[in-house]
Enzyme design. Sequence first.
Site, PDB file in Angstrom:
ATOM      1  N   ASN A  26       2.831  -0.179   3.461  1.00  8.61           N
ATOM      2  CA  ASN A  26       2.759   0.828   4.413  1.00  8.61           C
ATOM      3  C   ASN A  26       3.320   0.707   5.901  1.00  8.61           C
ATOM      4  O   ASN A  26       2.086   0.021   6.664  1.00  8.61           O
ATOM      5  CB  ASN A  26       1.487   1.434   4.654  1.00  8.61           C
ATOM      6  CG  ASN A  26       1.146   2.692   4.616  1.00  8.61           C
ATOM      7  OD1 ASN A  26       2.445   3.116   5.610  1.00  8.61           O
ATOM      8  ND2 ASN A  26       0.280   3.239   4.190  1.00  8.61           N
TER       9      ASN A  26
ATOM     10  N   GLU B  64      -4.835   4.865  -0.185  1.00  5.59           N
ATOM     11  CA  GLU B  64      -3.596   5.336  -0.842  1.00  5.59           C
ATOM     12  C   GLU B  64      -2.862   3.886  -0.805  1.00  5.59           C
ATOM     13  O   GLU B  64      -1.938   4.026  -1.749  1.00  5.59           O
ATOM     14  CB  GLU B  64      -2.773   5.320   0.685  1.00  5.59           C
ATOM     15  CG  GLU B  64      -3.578   6.832   1.580  1.00  5.59           C
ATOM     16  CD  GLU B  64      -2.908   7.696   2.845  1.00  5.59           C
ATOM     17  OE1 GLU B  64      -2.667   8.053   3.576  1.00  5.59           O
ATOM     18  OE2 GLU B  64      -3.287   6.232   3.640  1.00  5.59           O
TER      19      GLU B  64
ATOM     20  N   ARG C 277      -0.687  15.081  17.723  1.00  7.09           N
ATOM     21  CA  ARG C 277       0.003  16.212  16.949  1.00  7.09           C
ATOM     22  C   ARG C 277      -0.831  17.985  17.468  1.00  7.09           C
ATOM     23  O   ARG C 277      -1.421  17.387  17.400  1.00  7.09           O
ATOM     24  CB  ARG C 277       0.679  15.799  15.787  1.00  7.09           C
ATOM     25  CG  ARG C 277       1.892  14.751  15.791  1.00  7.09           C
ATOM     26  CD  ARG C 277       2.460  14.467  14.198  1.00  7.09           C
ATOM     27  NE  ARG C 277       1.684  13.494  13.966  1.00  7.09           N
ATOM     28  CZ  ARG C 277       0.963  13.003  12.929  1.00  7.09           C
ATOM     29  NH1 ARG C 277       1.384  14.132  11.421  1.00  7.09           N
ATOM     30  NH2 ARG C 277      -0.009  11.869  12.715  1.00  7.09           N
TER      31      ARG C 277
ATOM     32  N   ARG D 196       5.099   3.237   0.820  1.00  2.08           N
ATOM     33  CA  ARG D 196       4.647   4.415   1.239  1.00  2.08           C
ATOM     34  C   ARG D 196       6.125   5.443   1.370  1.00  2.08           C
ATOM     35  O   ARG D 196       5.989   4.808   2.466  1.00  2.08           O
ATOM     36  CB  ARG D 196       3.758   4.923   2.107  1.00  2.08           C
ATOM     37  CG  ARG D 196       2.847   5.873   2.383  1.00  2.08           C
ATOM     38  CD  ARG D 196       2.080   6.145   3.562  1.00  2.08           C
ATOM     39  NE  ARG D 196       1.845   7.437   3.829  1.00  2.08           N
ATOM     40  CZ  ARG D 196       1.372   7.964   4.958  1.00  2.08           C
ATOM     41  NH1 ARG D 196       1.552   6.752   6.250  1.00  2.08           N
ATOM     42  NH2 ARG D 196       1.100   8.708   5.819  1.00  2.08           N
TER      43      ARG D 196
END
Length: 392
Positions: free
Chosen positions: A8, A377, A239, A91
């Site tokens: 990842n 994940e 963000r 990922r």
Amino acid sequence: MDAILVVNAGSSSLKFQIFEIVGKELERRIRGQIDGIGARPRLRAATASGEVLVDRSYEQAAMGDLPAAIAEAGDWLRSLDGFVLRAIGHRVVHGGPNYAQPILLDHDILDKLATFQELAPLHQPNNLAPIRLAMEINPLVPQVACFDTAFHRGHAPHTDCYALPMAFYEEGVRRYGFHGLSYEYIADRIGNLAPDVGQGRVVVAHLGSGASMCAMKAGRSVETTMGFTALDGVPMGTRPGQMDPGVVLYLIDQKGMTTGEVTDLLYRASGLKGLSGISGDMRDLLASDDPRAAFAIDHFVHRCALSVGMLAAALEGLDAFVFTGGVGENSAPIRARISERLSWLGVELDDAANNAGKTRISTQTSRVALYVLPTDEELMIARHVHALITRP
């Protein structure tokens, strides 16, 4: 032992894990990462039981970018004895309109995935870099891409389109959603933990440096806060989250900003960092007595609460709410503030359970069950890879 490596890769970190294949099961053996890439690089890895295997710091010049970190991690991994690598799972944030399932990679598919780099500039280029290097080093080891957008595929087209001429939708301008590997893991986890809840109406909040929420019914995604790119939805570390697109037009037409400058602003200098002027890290903001930090937190909680209302409407009710991600799993104050804003839905927070970090943090009389579930994940990727390489 036969093993699967999961990678990842981010902009300043590279995480990796090794899972041993034990029959039909997977057992985590090693967890490691290189962080501080380009600043203060550090390689750390440990066994599943916590035994430290390596903890090594580097000069900045020795590991100034992600390719250098990938090479260093690769050298260390190849030094391990006893593992026979059967596949590498990666990922990949954006799968675009054509990739809705994990897929074995070749150079042609990799080139197609590279066309989505502008839609996820903080993630996609870094996700693809270790794939290219691994293909060069050992082209015989299968490489598998697992997409963050895949879990949200299957929404009705009228929910995933924008109100633009349909030609844009047909060429791929649509709502994709992200954090899908995290949501897929949580859907499975809640289904095992509380089967009745898992079959019901659940909103999961993946709150971290990147943040989004997902509405699930019977373990399947119904709606989510992120859209075409990973800029939409709730505010994040750097963000902005949901924003009038007219602001972008204003920045370009009235402020004279280039598209590159706007991209940098929206991906790297907005969100909690932009609002507070201090940091995009929630831990820093909670520890600060600067009014700007409190202002940024107020905005974050407000937008999160609004998003839950939207997702509850998509589900036509709400049976459970799950916190996950770095902030969701570790910040009791943020969980408490968001939960307080959801009292109109029948949410009743158990303060003691929340402060203690329990799995269930709602009272027994709460109409909506509240859970805190760590996401995984990497395990989700390993499962997908195992299923793909053992498929008859």
